[in-house]
Design a protein around this motif. Structure first.
Motif, short mmCIF file in Angstrom:
data_model
loop_
_atom_site.label_atom_id
_atom_site.label_comp_id
_atom_site.label_asym_id
_atom_site.label_seq_id
_atom_site.Cartn_x
_atom_site.Cartn_y
_atom_site.Cartn_z
N VAL A 35 0.83 -1.20 0.00
CA VAL A 35 0.00 0.00 0.00
C VAL A 35 0.87 1.26 0.00
CG1 VAL A 35 -1.68 1.32 1.35
CG2 VAL A 35 -1.96 -1.15 1.07
N ALA A 36 1.94 1.26 0.80
CA ALA A 36 2.83 2.42 0.84
C ALA A 36 3.44 2.68 -0.53
CB ALA A 36 3.92 2.21 1.88
N ALA A 37 3.85 1.60 -1.20
CA ALA A 37 4.42 1.75 -2.54
C ALA A 37 3.37 2.30 -3.50
CB ALA A 37 4.94 0.40 -3.03
N GLY A 38 2.14 1.80 -3.39
CA GLY A 38 1.06 2.29 -4.25
C GLY A 38 0.73 3.75 -3.99
N THR B 137 4.59 6.76 3.75
CA THR B 137 5.27 6.15 2.61
C THR B 137 6.73 5.81 2.89
OG1 THR B 137 5.87 8.33 1.71
CG2 THR B 137 3.78 7.35 0.96
N ARG B 138 7.19 5.97 4.12
CA ARG B 138 8.60 5.74 4.44
C ARG B 138 9.06 4.36 3.99
NH1 ARG B 138 10.78 2.85 8.24
NH2 ARG B 138 8.80 2.65 9.34
N ILE B 139 8.26 3.34 4.27
CA ILE B 139 8.69 1.97 3.96
C ILE B 139 8.70 1.69 2.46
CG2 ILE B 139 8.10 0.96 6.18
CD1 ILE B 139 5.42 0.15 5.07
N ALA B 140 8.13 2.58 1.66
CA ALA B 140 8.20 2.40 0.22
C ALA B 140 9.62 2.54 -0.30
CB ALA B 140 7.28 3.40 -0.49
N ALA B 141 10.52 3.08 0.53
CA ALA B 141 11.92 3.24 0.13
C ALA B 141 12.72 1.95 0.31
CB ALA B 141 12.56 4.36 0.94
N ALA C 226 5.82 17.64 0.64
CA ALA C 226 5.10 16.69 1.49
C ALA C 226 5.46 16.88 2.96
CB ALA C 226 5.40 15.26 1.07
N ALA C 227 4.44 16.89 3.79
CA ALA C 227 4.65 17.04 5.23
C ALA C 227 4.82 15.67 5.88
CB ALA C 227 3.48 17.80 5.84
N GLY C 228 4.83 15.67 7.22
CA GLY C 228 5.12 14.45 7.96
C GLY C 228 4.18 13.30 7.68
N GLY C 229 2.89 13.59 7.48
CA GLY C 229 1.93 12.52 7.27
C GLY C 229 2.26 11.68 6.06
N PHE C 230 2.51 12.33 4.94
CA PHE C 230 2.85 11.60 3.72
C PHE C 230 4.20 10.89 3.86
CE2 PHE C 230 4.78 11.23 -0.48
CZ PHE C 230 3.76 10.59 -1.19
N ARG C 231 5.16 11.57 4.46
CA ARG C 231 6.48 10.98 4.61
C ARG C 231 6.43 9.76 5.52
NH1 ARG C 231 10.68 14.28 2.75
NH2 ARG C 231 9.98 16.35 2.08
N ASP C 232 5.68 9.84 6.63
CA ASP C 232 5.58 8.71 7.54
C ASP C 232 4.86 7.53 6.89
OD1 ASP C 232 6.84 10.17 9.48
OD2 ASP C 232 5.03 10.68 10.59
#
Length: 287
Positions: free
Chosen positions: A191-194, A221-225, A213-219
């Motif tokens: 889901v994070a990757a999507g 999607t973090r694991i998408a890296a 992007a603020a903290g919400g988006f970064r948090d």
């Protein structure tokens, strides 16, 4: 002194090596990695005590063997171990993110009388590689044990070794493990990757706009890296469970989509309130 072979010196394997070397003075850590540069770096920086010339050489002198490569490689290595003359009493374990396939791959090894106790430490990072390992990576994390053919005494022996990681041990069946990690780890990664890809599409591929992007988006999607090769192997090894759980996730998205389409504020609030209750419960469990 016990010899411990750790095969696979990425984030997980090198972190285990660091923890065991720092906290178990009675253990000699032998490292192996197919990437010679990673193996050399680990030896030069004292992540391991000794670099094995090859997988078989390290395995045949080990009292414990920890397979910390991607799950597809673990399956191949379990087959290779079944053809080697290992030390009597050796205990083999792994760190793979799925367990049904790993236990299936270990059948020949166990049939030959070798002890296999599957395992999976629930810790990680979006950063990968030997240089990013750290001794405290598993501190207070859950460390799942999925026993193949170990006796109660052998499970305790393995736990004593792995206690250097500072984790909490939980014993599960292969089926329960794969269903659980599908829901709390594998599907979130998909889901994070999507979400990351969908955001890029919405911004018409303008990567500079993602910088706002603020903290919400970064948090979120973090694991998408995370390493795409590693996660391809994980998804392929648990794909039926992940596919079923993704269908359930899609149903939730469809529900909120319909509510947004018709402007149903009550349904929208229920959607967020339900999620809030789940997240608050998780926070309470951590306190």
């Amino acid at each position: 002194m016990n010899n411990v072979l750790i095969s696979g010196l990425g984030l997980i394997g090198s972190s285990l090596a660091r923890a065991i070397r720092q906290r178990r003075g009675d253990v000699h850590v032998i490292g192996f990695d197919a990437d010679r540069a990673s193996l050399d770096w680990a030896a030069q920086h004292l992540v391991i005590d000794e670099a094995a010339a090859d997988f078989a050489a390290g395995a045949t002198q080990a009292d414990f063997i920890i397979l910390a490569a991607p799950v597809t490689v673990i399956a191949d290595q379990l087959q290779a171990l079944s053809r080697l003359q290992l030390k009597p009493g050796v205990i083999v374990t792994d760190t793979g993110s799925t367990k049904r396939n790993v236990l299936a791959a270990a059948q020949d090894l166990m049939a030959g009388g070798v002890t296999f106790i599957g395992a999976h430490p629930m810790a990680g990072s979006e950063r990968s590689g030997v240089k990013n390992g750290r001794a405290d990576l598993f501190a207070e994390a859950h460390y799942f044990l999925v026993n193949g053919n170990g006796t109660a005494e052998q499970v305790l022996t393995l736990r004593n070794l792995l206690s250097a990681a500072g984790a909490y041990f939980v014993e599960l069946s292969p089926e329960a493990h794969d269903e659980l990690v599908g829901a709390i780890s594998h599907v979130p990664h998909v889901v994070a990757a999507g979400l990351a890809a969908a955001a890029a599409d919405s911004l018409h591929g303008d990567q500079t706009k993602l910088g706002y992007a603020a903290g919400g988006f970064r948090d979120t999607t973090r694991i998408a890296a995370s390493d795409p090769d590693l996660w391809t192997a994980i998804v392929m090894s648990n794909r039926e469970t992940i596919a079923a759980q993704l269908r359930g996730f899609a149903d939730h998205i469809a529900t909120i989509q319909r509510a947004i389409d018709v402007g149903d504020a009550t349904a929208i609030r229920t959607y967020f309130a339900t999620a809030q209750a789940v997240r608050k419960h998780l926070d309470e469990e951590e306190d």
